[in-house]
Write a protein that holds these residues in place. Structure first.
Motif, short mmCIF file in Angstrom:
data_model
loop_
_atom_site.label_atom_id
_atom_site.label_comp_id
_atom_site.label_asym_id
_atom_site.label_seq_id
_atom_site.Cartn_x
_atom_site.Cartn_y
_atom_site.Cartn_z
N UNK A 102 -1.17 4.06 3.96
CA UNK A 102 -2.92 3.14 4.26
C UNK A 102 -3.93 4.59 3.77
N UNK A 103 -4.69 4.39 3.03
CA UNK A 103 -5.93 5.28 3.04
C UNK A 103 -7.16 4.45 3.15
N UNK A 104 -7.73 4.88 2.60
CA UNK A 104 -9.47 4.11 2.74
C UNK A 104 -9.91 4.12 1.68
N UNK A 105 -10.14 3.13 0.91
CA UNK A 105 -10.89 2.76 0.21
C UNK A 105 -12.46 2.47 -0.40
N UNK A 106 -12.79 1.95 1.04
CA UNK A 106 -14.68 2.19 1.11
C UNK A 106 -14.98 2.13 2.44
N UNK A 107 -15.55 2.65 2.30
CA UNK A 107 -16.60 2.18 3.90
C UNK A 107 -18.10 1.27 3.58
N UNK A 108 -18.58 0.65 3.56
CA UNK A 108 -19.88 0.20 3.47
C UNK A 108 -20.70 -0.04 4.60
N UNK A 116 -6.77 0.39 2.73
CA UNK A 116 -5.35 -0.22 1.27
C UNK A 116 -4.20 0.71 1.01
N UNK A 117 -3.10 -0.29 0.69
CA UNK A 117 -2.12 0.83 0.21
C UNK A 117 -1.01 0.36 -0.39
N UNK A 118 -0.25 0.94 -0.98
CA UNK A 118 0.84 0.37 -1.71
C UNK A 118 2.05 1.44 -1.79
N UNK A 119 3.11 1.09 -1.75
CA UNK A 119 4.38 1.81 -2.01
C UNK A 119 4.59 3.04 -3.09
N UNK A 120 5.49 3.66 -3.44
CA UNK A 120 5.62 4.78 -4.45
C UNK A 120 7.08 4.36 -5.17
#
Length: 157
Positions: A5-11, A28-32
């Motif tokens: 799980x990664x941060x995609x934005x901080x608003x 958000x995150x997804x499996x590789x």
């Protein structure tokens, strides 16, 4: 099927007094591994989430991220109502037995924050309790297993 799980934005939104009045963190995150597993979420970090005598204007992004990850983990562990939106049983066309089950979970807060979790996970034979097969798993059992996977994937180390 690990999801990072990664941060995609901080608003960070400011009021007329130039004080932060809201921070929305998208995680958000997804499996590789090609399974299609993913997690999409939005978490509001509010003043009540802050340590005492701390202001948003004095915080690093990494500190805001930690607050958001902790809130996401709390949501997954039961602070947010999470429901199953679908269970798809995929059959192996050679054996005519279930090869995996894809469970989609949705959660949202009704407190005006618009915080949500959208989680999609693939359950394989390896995920099942040792005394179970897909043929002996009810929808209720699959739902419980998917929710446990959500808790595990959002757990803060």
């Amino acid at each position: 099927m690990e999801i990072k799980i990664n941060v995609t934005s901080i608003n960070q939104a400011f009021g007329e007094n130039e004080q932060t009045n809201q921070i929305i963190v998208a995680l958000n995150g997804s499996s590789a591994d090609g399974s299609g597993d993913y997690l999409s979420s939005s978490v509001n970090v509010t003043a009540k989430d802050l340590p005492e005598s701390t202001s948003f204007d004095d915080m690093l992004d990494s500190e805001i991220e930690t607050l958001a990850r902790n809130k996401l983990a709390a949501y997954a562990a039961g602070a947010m109502p999470i429901r199953v939106s679908s269970i798809v049983r995929n059959y192996d066309q050679q054996t005519h037995e279930i090869s995996n089950v894809v469970v989609s979970l949705l959660g949202s807060m009704t407190d005006g924050t618009n915080d949500y979790i959208n989680y999609h996970t693939t359950i394989t034979k390896e995920d099942l309790p040792s005394d179970k097969t897909f043929a002996t798993m009810t929808a209720s059992s699959l739902k419980t297993l998917a929710k446990a996977k959500l808790v595990a994937v959002t757990k803060v180390a």
